[in-house]
Design a protein around this motif. Structure first.
Motif, mmCIF file in Angstrom:
data_model
loop_
_atom_site.group_PDB
_atom_site.id
_atom_site.type_symbol
_atom_site.label_atom_id
_atom_site.label_comp_id
_atom_site.label_asym_id
_atom_site.label_seq_id
_atom_site.Cartn_x
_atom_site.Cartn_y
_atom_site.Cartn_z
ATOM 1 N N ARG A 273 0.817 -1.232 0.000
ATOM 2 C CA ARG A 273 0.000 0.000 0.000
ATOM 3 C C ARG A 273 0.837 1.264 0.000
ATOM 4 O O ARG A 273 0.300 2.376 -0.023
ATOM 5 N N ALA A 274 2.155 1.143 -0.023
ATOM 6 C CA ALA A 274 3.037 2.312 0.055
ATOM 7 C C ALA A 274 2.813 3.283 -1.106
ATOM 8 O O ALA A 274 2.816 4.497 -0.907
ATOM 9 N N GLU B 87 5.200 5.576 -9.328
ATOM 10 C CA GLU B 87 6.037 4.620 -10.058
ATOM 11 C C GLU B 87 7.336 4.337 -9.310
ATOM 12 O O GLU B 87 7.758 3.183 -9.190
ATOM 13 N N LEU B 88 7.993 5.382 -8.808
ATOM 14 C CA LEU B 88 9.254 5.172 -8.091
ATOM 15 C C LEU B 88 9.042 4.416 -6.783
ATOM 16 O O LEU B 88 9.844 3.550 -6.421
ATOM 17 N N VAL B 89 7.980 4.737 -6.068
ATOM 18 C CA VAL B 89 7.699 4.019 -4.808
ATOM 19 C C VAL B 89 7.341 2.563 -5.096
ATOM 20 O O VAL B 89 7.775 1.658 -4.375
ATOM 21 N N THR B 90 6.594 2.317 -6.150
ATOM 22 C CA THR B 90 6.260 0.942 -6.531
ATOM 23 C C THR B 90 7.518 0.158 -6.869
ATOM 24 O O THR B 90 7.688 -0.991 -6.437
ATOM 25 N N ASN B 91 8.422 0.765 -7.638
ATOM 26 C CA ASN B 91 9.683 0.086 -7.964
ATOM 27 C C ASN B 91 10.479 -0.213 -6.700
ATOM 28 O O ASN B 91 11.085 -1.281 -6.580
ATOM 29 N N SER B 92 10.484 0.718 -5.776
ATOM 30 C CA SER B 92 11.186 0.500 -4.518
ATOM 31 C C SER B 92 10.586 -0.699 -3.783
ATOM 32 O O SER B 92 11.312 -1.565 -3.291
#
Length: 147
Positions: free
Chosen positions: A21-22, A52-57
């Motif tokens: 959920r981040a 997108e960047l948080v999902t990749n993280s």
């Protein structure tokens, strides 16, 4: 005579747990911060790219991450995402002009970094060096929009 007010400078930082959920929490934070500072014109782009960047993280780092929003004095907004994984992906760690690899047409992922390079005004990444016990201190990926 026209009076021009300088843009307000401010910064917000949010620590995100390793949780699916981040990205949603990051989008809600971006929406709230930009609305509260009257920067709604940046909302769609920043919300998409930060997500997108948080999902990749979440998908690749395996640990917590941090989101930082910084309004710069010239009207630009810088967004940074930190995570503990040391690898800096293209196009963030390479010379200008490097491109993120294209995702396969039938692939379920691989488009987020392409979106960053298409919609952000500039972007980059920094390695944060070696950490303790052979674990890197991670990296910071950032992009800027507006101004």
């Amino acid at each position: 005579m026209v009076t021009v007010s300088p843009y307000d400078t401010w910064a917000y930082a949010l620590r995100l747990p390793h949780d699916p959920r981040a990205a949603r929490v990051a989008r809600m934070t971006v929406r709230t911060v930009l609305h509260s500072h009257g920067r709604s014109e940046l909302l769609n782009t920043v919300e998409l790219l930060a997500s997108e960047l948080v999902t990749n993280s979440y998908r690749h780092a395996g640990g917590p991450s941090s989101l930082r929003l910084t309004a710069l004095g010239d009207g630009r907004l810088r967004v940074g995402v930190w995570d503990g994984h040391p690898r800096i992906p293209a196009p963030f760690g390479a010379p200008p002009g490097d491109r993120a690899p294209l995702a396969p047409p039938d692939g379920e992922g691989g488009r987020g970094l392409c979106l960053v390079q298409e919609y952000a005004d500039c972007w980059g990444g920094w390695s944060l060096g070696d950490g303790l016990l052979d674990r890197g201190a991670g990296k910071l990926l950032w992009f800027e929009v507006g101004g």
